[in-house]
Design an enzyme around this catalytic site. Structure first.
Site, PDB file in Angstrom:
ATOM      1  N   HIS A  17      -1.235  11.758   1.181  1.00 48.75           N
ATOM      2  CA  HIS A  17      -0.021  12.592   1.200  1.00 48.75           C
ATOM      3  C   HIS A  17      -0.348  14.013   1.680  1.00 48.75           C
ATOM      4  CE1 HIS A  17       1.536   9.906  -2.281  1.00 48.75           C
ATOM      5  NE2 HIS A  17       2.291   9.626  -1.243  1.00 48.75           N
ATOM      6  N   LYS A  41      14.053   3.635 -11.971  1.00 45.78           N
ATOM      7  CA  LYS A  41      12.685   3.159 -11.782  1.00 45.78           C
ATOM      8  C   LYS A  41      11.746   3.913 -12.715  1.00 45.78           C
ATOM      9  CE  LYS A  41       9.826   3.033  -7.865  1.00 45.78           C
ATOM     10  NZ  LYS A  41       9.722   3.237  -6.421  1.00 45.78           N
ATOM     11  N   ARG A  90       1.043   4.036   7.424  1.00 45.70           N
ATOM     12  CA  ARG A  90      -0.338   3.598   7.264  1.00 45.70           C
ATOM     13  C   ARG A  90      -0.630   2.387   8.133  1.00 45.70           C
ATOM     14  NH1 ARG A  90       0.517   4.134   0.968  1.00 45.70           N
ATOM     15  NH2 ARG A  90       2.541   3.637   1.822  1.00 45.70           N
ATOM     16  N   SER A 128      -0.547   5.524  -3.753  1.00 50.64           N
ATOM     17  CA  SER A 128      -0.473   5.872  -5.177  1.00 50.64           C
ATOM     18  C   SER A 128      -0.728   4.632  -6.030  1.00 50.64           C
ATOM     19  CB  SER A 128       0.896   6.458  -5.511  1.00 50.64           C
ATOM     20  OG  SER A 128       1.107   7.628  -4.773  1.00 50.64           O
TER      21      SER A 128
HETATM   22  P1  ADP Z   1       7.876   6.196  -1.513  1.00 55.11           P
HETATM   23  O1  ADP Z   1       8.060   5.569  -2.874  1.00 55.11           O
HETATM   24  O2  ADP Z   1       9.083   6.952  -1.024  1.00 55.11           O
HETATM   25  O3  ADP Z   1       7.310   5.284  -0.462  1.00 55.11           O
HETATM   26  P2  ADP Z   1       5.263   7.452  -1.665  1.00 55.11           P
HETATM   27  O4  ADP Z   1       4.878   8.601  -2.511  1.00 55.11           O
HETATM   28  O5  ADP Z   1       4.591   6.150  -1.924  1.00 55.11           O
HETATM   29  O6  ADP Z   1       6.827   7.369  -1.788  1.00 55.11           O
HETATM   30  O7  ADP Z   1       5.023   7.837  -0.144  1.00 55.11           O
HETATM   31  C1  ADP Z   1       5.705   8.897   0.476  1.00 55.11           C
HETATM   32  C2  ADP Z   1       5.469   8.813   1.982  1.00 55.11           C
HETATM   33  O8  ADP Z   1       4.091   9.059   2.271  1.00 55.11           O
HETATM   34  C3  ADP Z   1       5.784   7.440   2.586  1.00 55.11           C
HETATM   35  O9  ADP Z   1       6.350   7.633   3.856  1.00 55.11           O
HETATM   36  C4  ADP Z   1       4.423   6.781   2.697  1.00 55.11           C
HETATM   37  O10 ADP Z   1       4.399   5.823   3.728  1.00 55.11           O
HETATM   38  C5  ADP Z   1       3.572   7.984   3.031  1.00 55.11           C
HETATM   39  N1  ADP Z   1       2.156   7.791   2.664  1.00 55.11           N
HETATM   40  C6  ADP Z   1       1.616   7.608   1.456  1.00 55.11           C
HETATM   41  N2  ADP Z   1       0.276   7.475   1.505  1.00 55.11           N
HETATM   42  C7  ADP Z   1      -0.056   7.578   2.818  1.00 55.11           C
HETATM   43  C8  ADP Z   1      -1.286   7.505   3.558  1.00 55.11           C
HETATM   44  N3  ADP Z   1      -2.453   7.275   2.954  1.00 55.11           N
HETATM   45  N4  ADP Z   1      -1.221   7.640   4.889  1.00 55.11           N
HETATM   46  C9  ADP Z   1      -0.035   7.836   5.514  1.00 55.11           C
HETATM   47  N5  ADP Z   1       1.149   7.918   4.894  1.00 55.11           N
HETATM   48  C10 ADP Z   1       1.151   7.794   3.572  1.00 55.11           C
END
Ligand code: ADP
Length: 160
Positions: A17, A41, A90, A128
């Site tokens: 992030h 959630k 990703r 995460s």
């Molecule tokens: P959500 O529940 O909205 O997917 P996340 O916190 O899991 O929230 O992710 C927020 C954004 O960051 C999403 O677009 C996700 O694809 C991106 N993201 C998370 N980890 C990575 C990573 N390692 N590389 C690229 N993008 C990431």
């Protein structure tokens, strides 16, 4: 001023992030990293703790604001005067969901565009949920999360 919103769960924020955020700060004048509050959630960490951990982790970036919001991301973006949403990609598996989401947002508010960014390869696999899994199984997450998150989780003794 070009303002972008980086919305997500950030449960917790990871180095993946942070890498996306850093790139976004180089492109936009201001980036608001916003924790989406989904009442239905049940998350891992409370939203207020996620916000605190993000604030600790982005201190070195001066054009970042940290916030939380409820409801539709496009409404939050309009409220903040932002026309860009940042999302990270990703793998191809992310793409299908992210494309749908961006098209739904675009159908609701055509003036708001989604910009997709990628991380450095070394952060690409981090999510995460992987962090949670490693942490709950007593593994070392220090390479994958900002120091504030590592410290916070180390002190979280009563989590089961
Ligand atoms: P959500 O529940 O909205 O997917 P996340 O916190 O899991 O929230 O992710 C927020 C954004 O960051 C999403 O677009 C996700 O694809 C991106 N993201 C998370 N980890 C990575 C990573 N390692 N590389 C690229 N993008 C990431």
């Amino acid at each position: 001023m070009k303002i972008a919103i980086y919305p997500g769960s950030f449960d917790p924020i990871t180095k993946g992030h942070l890498d996306i955020l850093q790139t976004a700060t180089e492109i936009f004048d201001k980036v608001i990293i916003a924790v989406a509050h989904n009442g239905a959630k049940h998350g891992f960490l409370p939203v207020e703790e996620r916000v605190k951990l993000i604030k600790e982790s982005v201190k070195h970036l001066n054009n970042v604001e940290v916030d939380a919001f409820e409801g539709l991301t496009i409404n939050y973006a309009k409220e903040k005067g932002a026309k860009v949403l940042i999302r990270g990609l990703r793998a191809v598996s992310d793409f299908e969901y992210e494309l749908q989401l961006s098209q739904a947002n675009s159908a609701l508010a055509s003036e708001i565009k989604t910009v997709f960014l990628t991380t450095k390869p070394k952060y690409n696999f981090i999510s995460s949920s992987t962090i949670k899994e490693i942490f709950l199984n007593k593994g070392d997450i220090s390479k994958f999360v900002p120091e504030a998150v590592d410290e916070y989780l180390k002190n979280l003794t009563n989590y089961s």
